[in-house]
Motif scaffolding. Structure first.
Motif, PDB file in Angstrom:
ATOM      1  N   MET A 232      -0.733 -17.374 -17.014  1.00 24.10           N
ATOM      2  CA  MET A 232      -0.563 -16.842 -15.823  1.00 24.10           C
ATOM      3  C   MET A 232      -1.630 -17.104 -14.730  1.00 24.10           C
ATOM      4  O   MET A 232      -1.445 -17.414 -13.613  1.00 24.10           O
ATOM      5  CB  MET A 232      -0.486 -15.011 -16.023  1.00 24.10           C
ATOM      6  N   TYR A 271     -10.034  -4.129 -13.981  1.00 17.99           N
ATOM      7  CA  TYR A 271      -9.590  -4.895 -12.937  1.00 17.99           C
ATOM      8  C   TYR A 271      -9.484  -6.141 -12.824  1.00 17.99           C
ATOM      9  O   TYR A 271      -8.918  -6.843 -11.886  1.00 17.99           O
ATOM     10  CB  TYR A 271     -10.187  -4.295 -11.560  1.00 17.99           C
ATOM     11  N   ASP A 273      -7.455  -8.446 -14.353  1.00 17.75           N
ATOM     12  CA  ASP A 273      -6.399  -9.340 -13.969  1.00 17.75           C
ATOM     13  C   ASP A 273      -5.470  -8.896 -12.571  1.00 17.75           C
ATOM     14  O   ASP A 273      -5.039  -9.836 -12.142  1.00 17.75           O
ATOM     15  CB  ASP A 273      -5.202  -8.933 -15.113  1.00 17.75           C
ATOM     16  N   ALA A 274      -5.766  -7.830 -12.402  1.00 15.66           N
ATOM     17  CA  ALA A 274      -5.282  -7.387 -11.012  1.00 15.66           C
ATOM     18  C   ALA A 274      -5.799  -8.140  -9.762  1.00 15.66           C
ATOM     19  O   ALA A 274      -5.333  -8.602  -8.864  1.00 15.66           O
ATOM     20  CB  ALA A 274      -5.396  -5.967 -10.836  1.00 15.66           C
ATOM     21  N   PHE A 277      -4.576 -11.617  -9.027  1.00 13.41           N
ATOM     22  CA  PHE A 277      -3.113 -11.625  -8.384  1.00 13.41           C
ATOM     23  C   PHE A 277      -3.461 -11.146  -6.920  1.00 13.41           C
ATOM     24  O   PHE A 277      -2.804 -11.606  -5.915  1.00 13.41           O
ATOM     25  CB  PHE A 277      -2.157 -10.775  -9.136  1.00 13.41           C
ATOM     26  N   GLY A 278      -4.441 -10.112  -6.816  1.00 18.70           N
ATOM     27  CA  GLY A 278      -4.882  -9.603  -5.205  1.00 18.70           C
ATOM     28  C   GLY A 278      -5.200 -10.956  -4.698  1.00 18.70           C
ATOM     29  O   GLY A 278      -4.735 -11.142  -3.470  1.00 18.70           O
ATOM     30  N   LEU A 280      -4.397 -14.175  -5.071  1.00 19.58           N
ATOM     31  CA  LEU A 280      -3.181 -14.986  -4.472  1.00 19.58           C
ATOM     32  C   LEU A 280      -2.464 -14.331  -3.730  1.00 19.58           C
ATOM     33  O   LEU A 280      -1.919 -15.174  -2.707  1.00 19.58           O
ATOM     34  CB  LEU A 280      -2.420 -14.940  -6.233  1.00 19.58           C
ATOM     35  N   ILE A 281      -2.263 -12.992  -3.711  1.00 20.38           N
ATOM     36  CA  ILE A 281      -1.230 -12.557  -2.543  1.00 20.38           C
ATOM     37  C   ILE A 281      -1.899 -12.702  -1.290  1.00 20.38           C
ATOM     38  O   ILE A 281      -1.254 -13.069  -0.149  1.00 20.38           O
ATOM     39  CB  ILE A 281      -1.102 -11.082  -2.882  1.00 20.38           C
ATOM     40  N   LEU A 284      -1.380 -16.296  -0.315  1.00 19.20           N
ATOM     41  CA  LEU A 284      -0.207 -16.730   0.046  1.00 19.20           C
ATOM     42  C   LEU A 284       0.225 -16.480   1.357  1.00 19.20           C
ATOM     43  O   LEU A 284       1.100 -16.831   1.799  1.00 19.20           O
ATOM     44  CB  LEU A 284       0.662 -16.305  -1.060  1.00 19.20           C
ATOM     45  N   ILE A 285       0.006 -14.939   1.705  1.00 25.73           N
ATOM     46  CA  ILE A 285       0.312 -14.320   2.828  1.00 25.73           C
ATOM     47  C   ILE A 285      -0.195 -15.226   4.114  1.00 25.73           C
ATOM     48  O   ILE A 285       0.288 -15.509   5.126  1.00 25.73           O
ATOM     49  CB  ILE A 285       0.338 -13.025   2.997  1.00 25.73           C
TER      50      ILE A 285
END
Lengths: 300, 323
Positions: A232, A271, A273-274, A277-278, A280-281, A284-285
């Protein structure tokens, strides 16, 4: 300060492993425009192949560079066979199917590999054999540079350079780039897309195999579900750098490795793994195609 | 097939089914039936986003988790009804759980629904993971130890009736929306976003609305799950749970409500039905067979079991052919 530099070294070492796996995702995505969820499980199988190979050949007791190379070759061979099989029997029949179906199939293949591995190898974690001796290569003040970190870095850089050479300097690489740009036109020019796609899977699986041995060396505990989280994160790294872009995958993986190390060191390990993704978000935004990706405008 | 269109008749039919299960079967099968109801709710709600609006979301477990934790906290901490009227309380908590999840859906959807396809899948997956990790770090919700002691409904028939009410609310809400002019907007987003945009549809707004409605029902599904199991922990709402929901939608057919229901029941029952095999061979082959079946269905029947048509359409076709 010394801690900080030590964390940077660890982060780069982790990032280069992520990069190897992320490259597999990004290559398949570049050519087939699909997320190969099973890639992380090819990586897991690679680790197990190396584990059993080492036990069968009695290499556990003789760590060294020769062992490393031998295990790499064996794992790469089996993983590329596995990659070929997956491509032939699961993905090729769906080449023209809607994207969602391909994604579901990939998830299905991933689950299949995970649970078959649990049946075959057992669900309990195993200890990866000692591939090399871990010793402090040299130290500056309190900063230690260990042989593992150097090996990981050397092997992954070599693999990436080989990949770079393959893609940009050889005829096969040219064919791969052609299929990635437009596979129907490429087939008119005498390239067989099926063969090229199969070859891409072989290359991707080889990289996953290399990654698996490097991880097994650094964190010597393997189990059938080990691929999930690292896969992931590697995928996030690929998207972060701009999926389909080889340089982007490496850049994204380094960012991921470094930031993960920093989060664990200075904030909290839960924290970890979170946070991935943070990032990444947020990226991407603001840049939907990733850092190095090209943003394409959809035409009617 | 007329009865299908009348909520009250359907509810009576469902409760009749519940009575059959409550007297004829043991508690193990009853629990599976309850889980099937939760999964039906989950699949139907996801169908609105994945099937009808054509946006690929992989974060459904996160919304379910929010709903489940809300109910768990509320029903253990707040008691304002007499014991005999607890179901009213549970109903209100389920609505609250849905609203919490809907708010989360709005917050997640607004920025991320501008992305498309695989990117959207990854971002929603990321949000699902973030919700899970955040729950893991919340000590007043039990953290990694989970939340236990959630009050249950008591008897099976009571739980099942409660679930059926929500199933019907969800089914008819989505059904009515999708068969209205408004719902055509969702469909147009799925078919061709650019064309929809040029016809004056605000696609982002449409997607966010579908997302909010979908996460509302996911939250309710989470609330039901919490009451049925009496124990939840962040590990009940992993990536695999989201994948399961997607699999139900795709297996049943994207954009087929009844298809989602059938697939949800199948997917809940299949691993359990394969359990005897495990006793026979001594190794856990259930998930291997399950995943293999998934790959085969995708290859042999790529549109899912029902495609875009409902069970009633197939029935009508069958009647026409045989007459």
């Amino acid at each position: 300060m010394q801690d900080f530099i030590q964390h940077i070294i660890n982060g780069i070492s982790l990032g280069s492993i992520y990069a190897l796996i992320a490259l597999g995702y990004t290559m398949v995505y570049g050519i087939l425009k699909m997320i190969n969820f099973a890639h992380a499980d090819v990586y897991m199988i690679g680790a197990f192949v190396a584990y059993y190979a080492a036990r069968l050949m009695g290499l556990e007791t003789s760590p060294g560079v020769f062992t490393l190379i031998l295990l790499l070759v064996v794992a790469m061979f089996f993983c590329s066979l596995l990659g070929l099989t997956i491509e032939r029997f699961a993905y090729r029949p769906l080449r023209k199917a809607p994207k969602l179906n391909i994604l579901i199939t990939a998830i299905g293949v991933s689950l299949f590999l995970q649970y078959s591995a649990q049946v075959v190898f057992g669900a309990d974690p195993k200890v990866f054999p000692e591939v090399m001796n871990d010793f402090v290569l040299f130290s500056i003040g309190a900063i230690e540079i260990k042989s593992f970190d150097v090996t990981v870095l050397i092997v992954s850089v070599l693999a990436m350079l080989a990949l770079q050479f393959l893609i940009f300097k050889t005829k096969l690489g040219k064919a791969m780039r052609a299929v990635s740009a437009n596979s129907s036109v490429a087939s008119l020019m005498g390239v067989n897309p099926d063969k090229i796609i199969a070859f891409t899977f072989v290359v991707g699986s080889c990289l996953a195999a290399i990654g698996s041995i490097l991880v097994g060396m650094k964190y010597p505990k393997i189990d059938p579900l080990m691929g999930m989280m690292i896969g992931m994160k590697a995928f996030v790294a690929a998207v972060l750098g701009g999926i389909g872009n080889v340089g982007g995958a490496v850049l994204g993986a380094l960012i991921m490795g470094l930031s993960e190390e920093m989060v664990v060191a200075y904030i909290s390990s839960t924290y970890r793994d979170a946070f991935a993704f943070g990032i990444l978000i947020v990226i991407l935004i603001f840049r939907p195609a990733g850092i190095l990706g090209k943003y394409t405008v959809e035409k009617v | 097939m007329k009865a299908f269109k009348n909520p009250l008749l359907s509810l009576l039919a469902l409760i009749a089914v519940g009575f059959v299960f409550s007297f004829g079967f043991n508690s193990y099968i009853q629990l599976i039936v309850l889980f099937a109801a939760v999964n039906c709710l989950l699949a139907m709600s996801l169908n609105l986003v994945n099937g009808y609006t054509g946006q690929f979301s992989l974060g459904h477990a996160g919304f379910m988790a929010i709903g489940a934790y809300f109910t768990a906290y509320a029903s253990t901490k707040w008691n304002f009804m007499p014991e005999s009227l607890r179901f009213v309380e549970f109903f209100l908590f389920a609505i609250g759980a849905g609203l919490m999840a809907a708010v989360a859906g709005f917050l997640v959807g607004l920025p991320s629904l501008r992305l498309k396809g695989d990117y959207l899948a990854i971002v929603t997956l990321g949000f699902g993971e973030i919700i899970r990790v955040t729950l893991l770090n919340m000590d007043f919700l039990g953290g990694p130890r989970g939340y236990s002691g959630i009050p249950s409904f008591g008897s099976f028939i009571y739980s099942f009736s409660f679930a059926s009410v929500w199933l019907l609310i969800c089914f008819f809400a989505i059904w009515r929306v999708m068969h209205s002019t408004y719902g055509r907007g969702f469909l147009s987003v799925r078919e061709d976003e650019i064309a929809a945009e040029s016809m004056g549809i605000n696609t982002t707004r449409m997607k966010v609305r579908a997302f909010v409605m979908s996460s509302f029902f996911a939250g309710v599904a989470g609330a039901l799950y919490a009451h049925f199991t009496n124990f939840i922990s962040p590990s009940s709402f992993t990536f695999l749970q989201s994948v399961n929901a997607v699999i139900m939608v795709v297996l049943g057919g994207m954009g087929s409500m009844t298809g989602s229901i059938v697939a949800a029941i199948l997917i809940t029952a299949l691993p359990e039905a394969l359990r005897p095999l495990q006793d026979l061979t001594g190794v856990d082959l259930r998930m291997v067979i399950y995943s293999l079946a998934l790959i085969l269905v995708m290859i042999l029947r790529p549109k899912g079991i029902f495609g875009e048509s409902e069970i009633t359409d197939l029935w009508r076709k069958y009647v026409r052919r045989s007459s």
